[in-house]
Design a protein around this motif. Structure first.
Motif, short mmCIF file in Angstrom:
data_model
loop_
_atom_site.label_atom_id
_atom_site.label_comp_id
_atom_site.label_asym_id
_atom_site.label_seq_id
_atom_site.Cartn_x
_atom_site.Cartn_y
_atom_site.Cartn_z
N LYS A 166 0.82 -1.20 0.00
CA LYS A 166 0.00 0.00 0.00
C LYS A 166 0.86 1.26 0.00
CE LYS A 166 -4.07 -1.88 0.01
NZ LYS A 166 -4.99 -1.71 -1.15
N GLU A 167 2.02 1.19 0.66
CA GLU A 167 2.93 2.34 0.68
C GLU A 167 3.63 2.53 -0.67
OE1 GLU A 167 5.60 1.97 3.92
OE2 GLU A 167 4.05 2.05 5.46
N LEU A 168 3.85 1.42 -1.39
CA LEU A 168 4.48 1.53 -2.70
C LEU A 168 3.56 2.20 -3.71
CD1 LEU A 168 6.19 -1.97 -3.13
CD2 LEU A 168 7.28 0.20 -2.56
N PHE A 169 2.26 1.98 -3.58
CA PHE A 169 1.29 2.51 -4.54
C PHE A 169 0.20 3.28 -3.77
CE2 PHE A 169 2.61 -1.87 -5.78
CZ PHE A 169 3.61 -1.49 -6.66
N PRO A 170 0.54 4.47 -3.24
CA PRO A 170 -0.36 5.18 -2.32
C PRO A 170 -1.54 5.89 -2.97
CG PRO A 170 1.62 6.47 -2.69
CD PRO A 170 1.83 5.15 -3.40
N GLU A 171 -1.44 6.20 -4.25
CA GLU A 171 -2.53 6.92 -4.91
C GLU A 171 -2.90 6.23 -6.21
OE1 GLU A 171 -1.88 11.06 -5.51
OE2 GLU A 171 -1.30 11.45 -3.44
N PRO A 172 -4.19 6.35 -6.58
CA PRO A 172 -5.28 6.99 -5.83
C PRO A 172 -5.60 6.21 -4.56
CG PRO A 172 -6.16 5.75 -7.67
CD PRO A 172 -4.67 5.71 -7.82
N ASP A 173 -6.33 6.84 -3.69
CA ASP A 173 -6.70 6.21 -2.42
C ASP A 173 -8.22 6.17 -2.32
OD1 ASP A 173 -6.67 5.13 0.09
OD2 ASP A 173 -6.24 7.03 1.12
N PRO A 174 -8.83 4.98 -2.28
CA PRO A 174 -8.22 3.65 -2.21
C PRO A 174 -7.66 3.22 -3.56
CG PRO A 174 -10.59 3.44 -2.34
CD PRO A 174 -10.32 4.92 -2.21
N ASN A 175 -6.70 2.29 -3.50
CA ASN A 175 -6.06 1.78 -4.71
C ASN A 175 -6.01 0.26 -4.62
OD1 ASN A 175 -4.62 1.42 -7.05
ND2 ASN A 175 -2.76 2.47 -6.34
N GLY A 176 -6.76 -0.42 -5.48
CA GLY A 176 -6.81 -1.87 -5.46
C GLY A 176 -8.23 -2.37 -5.67
N TRP A 177 -8.45 -3.07 -6.81
CA TRP A 177 -9.78 -3.53 -7.16
C TRP A 177 -9.75 -5.02 -7.50
CZ3 TRP A 177 -7.70 1.12 -8.36
CH2 TRP A 177 -8.42 2.28 -8.00
N HIS A 178 -10.68 -5.78 -6.94
CA HIS A 178 -10.78 -7.20 -7.24
C HIS A 178 -11.19 -7.39 -8.69
CE1 HIS A 178 -13.10 -11.03 -7.45
NE2 HIS A 178 -12.06 -11.47 -6.76
#
Length: 258
Positions: A166-178
């Motif tokens: 999460k720290e490597l890819f902080p934006e956009p927030d939230p970041n991560g979709w199933h």
């Protein structure tokens, strides 16, 4: 530590050699629009191109075979960076670039067994899945170098735990979709194709914004969040001892209008 960062930096630049994929280039779209201008008003031309989805496409694919094993990862959560798209084209005053849809294709299966029979043959209770994450260079750690080419997907889960990623890819927030789960307890490779548009899908049966597999049912957010220079990453994941994600091939296609 330096060699680890270098390896990750290389992995984060993964993209395939450009190849014709049956989609028009920006120049093709411009030529067709100019041709139609001899016969039709611009407003009608844009409607025709929109209806036909005559859009340029950013594409990457891979046929590397990997096994993301949760038991071999920190915190028992495997995370392999399997694919990373080329960057979204920069802004151009002469072109109205707009991301319209993203299609993910994956051939994979899980470990082929389960301790219980309740969910076998279904997607219920699957802890072998794919997640999409946006890589935004402007907010990523300064040590990420995007100049070298990797030779294979990279095992992020062997070096970092969930909070580190999460720290490597902080934006956009939230970041991560199933994106897609594997069928439970199946050794048969299966093809899955998932398409997200910029519009929220009211027919989506399952939505979970807090899912630990990524925001489920909110793929339109990723499409809307993309900015010039962003890249889309497809990450193969598995969680809990015994779970694994066997990946055989996959692709990412990003369609945009001009």
């Amino acid at each position: 530590m330096g060699s680890t960062l270098s390896t990750i930096s290389s992995a984060l630049t993964k993209e395939s050699e450009p190849a014709y994929n049956g989609n028009p280039t920006e120049d093709d779209v411009t030529s067709v629009r100019d041709l139609f201008l001899c016969y039709l008003p611009l407003e009608l031309i844009d409607l025709i191109l929109e209806y036909a989805e005559y859009w340029p496409c950013i594409r990457c694919d891979s046929n590397y075979e990997i096994v993301a094993e949760a038991s071999r990862a920190i915190s028992n959560e495997a995370a392999w960076l399997y694919l990373m798209s080329p960057p979204i084209p920069p802004k151009d005053e002469s072109k109205r670039r707009r991301i319209r849809k993203i299609t993910f294709q994956m051939e994979s299966h899980d470990q082929g067994w389960a301790n219980t029979e309740i969910d076998q043959g279904t997607y219920n209770g699957s802890w072998s899945w794919f997640e999409a994450v946006i890589f935004r260079a402007s907010v990523s750690p300064c040590w990420l170098d995007l100049t070298s080419d990797p030779t294979s997907p990279f095992n992020l889960g062997a070096k970092f735990n969930y909070s580190d990623l999460k720290e490597l890819f902080p934006e956009p927030d939230p970041n991560g979709w199933h994106v897609q789960s594997n069928i439970v307890a199946s050794k048969e490779p299966r093809w899955h194709s998932v398409t997200w548009t910029e519009f929220e899908d009211d027919s989506e049966a399952h939505r979970d914004p807090t899912s630990s597999k990524g925001r489920e049912g909110f793929g339109h957010e990723l499409v809307r969040s993309l900015e010039p220079g962003d890249r889309v990453m497809l990450i193969a994941k598995a969680r809990f001892p015994g779970w694994s994600n066997h990946v055989f091939q996959g692709s990412i296609e990003i369609y945009y209008s001009v």
